[in-house]
Design an enzyme around this catalytic site. Structure first.
Site, PDB file in Angstrom:
ATOM      1  N   ASP A 153       3.110   1.326   3.485  1.00  0.00           N
ATOM      2  CA  ASP A 153       2.558   1.069   4.805  1.00  0.00           C
ATOM      3  C   ASP A 153       2.840  -0.398   5.129  1.00  0.00           C
ATOM      4  O   ASP A 153       2.135  -1.292   4.670  1.00  0.00           O
ATOM      5  CB  ASP A 153       1.062   1.374   4.790  1.00  0.00           C
ATOM      6  CG  ASP A 153       0.427   1.167   6.156  1.00  0.00           C
ATOM      7  OD1 ASP A 153       1.084   0.582   7.048  1.00  0.00           O
ATOM      8  OD2 ASP A 153      -0.723   1.575   6.332  1.00  0.00           O
ATOM      9  N   ASP A 176       0.574   5.076  -0.100  1.00  0.00           N
ATOM     10  CA  ASP A 176      -0.384   6.156   0.041  1.00  0.00           C
ATOM     11  C   ASP A 176       0.370   7.471  -0.146  1.00  0.00           C
ATOM     12  O   ASP A 176       1.302   7.754   0.606  1.00  0.00           O
ATOM     13  CB  ASP A 176      -0.992   6.072   1.453  1.00  0.00           C
ATOM     14  CG  ASP A 176      -2.282   6.840   1.560  1.00  0.00           C
ATOM     15  OD1 ASP A 176      -2.449   7.818   0.809  1.00  0.00           O
ATOM     16  OD2 ASP A 176      -3.124   6.461   2.398  1.00  0.00           O
ATOM     17  N   ASP A 208       0.852  -1.191   0.000  1.00  0.00           N
ATOM     18  CA  ASP A 208       0.000   0.000   0.000  1.00  0.00           C
ATOM     19  C   ASP A 208       0.889   1.242   0.000  1.00  0.00           C
ATOM     20  O   ASP A 208       1.620   1.475   0.962  1.00  0.00           O
ATOM     21  CB  ASP A 208      -0.881  -0.037   1.265  1.00  0.00           C
ATOM     22  CG  ASP A 208      -1.768   1.185   1.384  1.00  0.00           C
ATOM     23  OD1 ASP A 208      -1.916   1.929   0.396  1.00  0.00           O
ATOM     24  OD2 ASP A 208      -2.326   1.394   2.481  1.00  0.00           O
TER      25      ASP A 208
END
Ligand SMILES: [Zn+2]
Length: 312
Positions: A263, A97, A95
């Site tokens: 993450d 972001d 992930d």
């Protein structure tokens, strides 16, 4: 572009007129009976868990009835997804972001995003995918635009059974110094690529642990540093105005930043839920989209729902 929250009417319009359940990636629909589906009905969180569907049609009807604020699918495959029991395996996922990128070349404050850092999140995702395919030989590696960054899904059997994912995470992120940084291929190459990527985004604000003069010297000589990395020079941070002690600190920090670009909790947790590609990210009115052609994908033209253009 303005990131405005979708109203319930806009959500309904999206799911009734624009959403096509066949835009859900095959790697999810093919395993649908083993996936847990989770809904956030109104922006308060994923409180409606333990949903399972045997057919895509059932899921379609449910989504079109709920017009959810957000919908996720489990990365795990379960024997009993409706009870979250009988864990079989889980997609390997990453992930990225944009709002949490530790360094980026725009002027966004933590928590904000712009087109520059969203693009940098994609650049990073592509590096990561290249490592997964090249160094790990993984075949099935997919990219999805998540709304504020990118998800990399790896529904590849060889990766899905790995329960401890921290080693693969630090490898892919280049967050550990290689035993032999000069090696042409393998981890050393991945590490150099991550170091070059991180240096390319550095701003003086990211080097606040140095004196302003030394920080400025590092930033001014980014291109020379990157050239040194690419030429496999061990002392690539040895540039005018930057002493040995400072360059050691910078190197430590570069690896720390590299490790924070994804993450890690999402990768390590094998019971995670992740936004369903094709669904609406209501908080910012963007569509979570499977990216088939990363080079030409532009979220601001390919992931904006129609209702945004029709807003008064
Ligand atoms: Zn930004």
């Amino acid at each position: 572009m303005e990131f405005r929250e979708a109203t319930p009417t806009e959500r309904m319009q999206y799911y009734a007129e624009e959403w096509n359940p066949r835009s859900i990636p095959d790697f999810i629909t093919a395993a649908l009976p083993e996936k847990e589906i989770a809904y956030d009905h109104n922006g308060s969180g994923y409180n409606d868990r333990y949903n399972a569907y045997t057919t895509l049609r059932e899921l379609e009807v449910r989504i079109k009835t709920l017009n959810p604020y957000a919908v996720c699918a489990s990365t795990a495959y379960y024997e009993h997804p409706e009870k979250r029991e009988g864990w079989k395996k889980a997609e390997l996922v990453f992930d990225i972001d944009a709002k949490d990128l530790p360094i980026r070349s725009c002027s966004c404050e933590p928590g904000s995003i712009c087109d520059v850092c969203i693009e940098e999140a994609k650049e990073l995702a592509l590096h990561l995918m290249d490592t997964l395919k090249g160094d790990f030989g993984l075949g099935e590696v997919h990219l999805a635009y998540s709304g504020r960054g990118y998800h990399v899904h790896v529904p590849d059997e060889r990766a899905e059974h790995i329960e401890n994912r921290s080693a693969i995470l630090s490898y892919v992120m280049g967050s550990v110094r290689p035993n032999d940084p000069l090696m042409v291929g393998g981890y050393a190459r991945t590490w150099r690529r991550m170091m070059a990527f991180t240096v390319s985004k550095l701003q003086e604000r990211d080097l606040s642990f140095l004196s302003p003069k030394v920080a400025a010297a590092v930033v001014e000589q980014k291109e020379a540093i990157i050239a040194g990395i690419q030429a496999r020079k061990l002392d690539f941070l040895n540039v005018p105005g930057v002493g040995k002690a400072s360059s050691d600190k910078v190197l430590e920090k570069l690896m720390e930043y590299a490790g924070l670009t994804v993450d890690g909790k999402v990768t390590i947790d094998t019971k995670r839920i992740l936004r369903l590609p094709s669904s609406l990210h209501s908080k910012i009115s963007m569509i979570c989209t499977l990216v088939k052609h990363p080079e030409t994908f532009d979220p601001f033209s390919h992931a904006v729902p129609r209702f945004v253009h029709e807003r008064p």
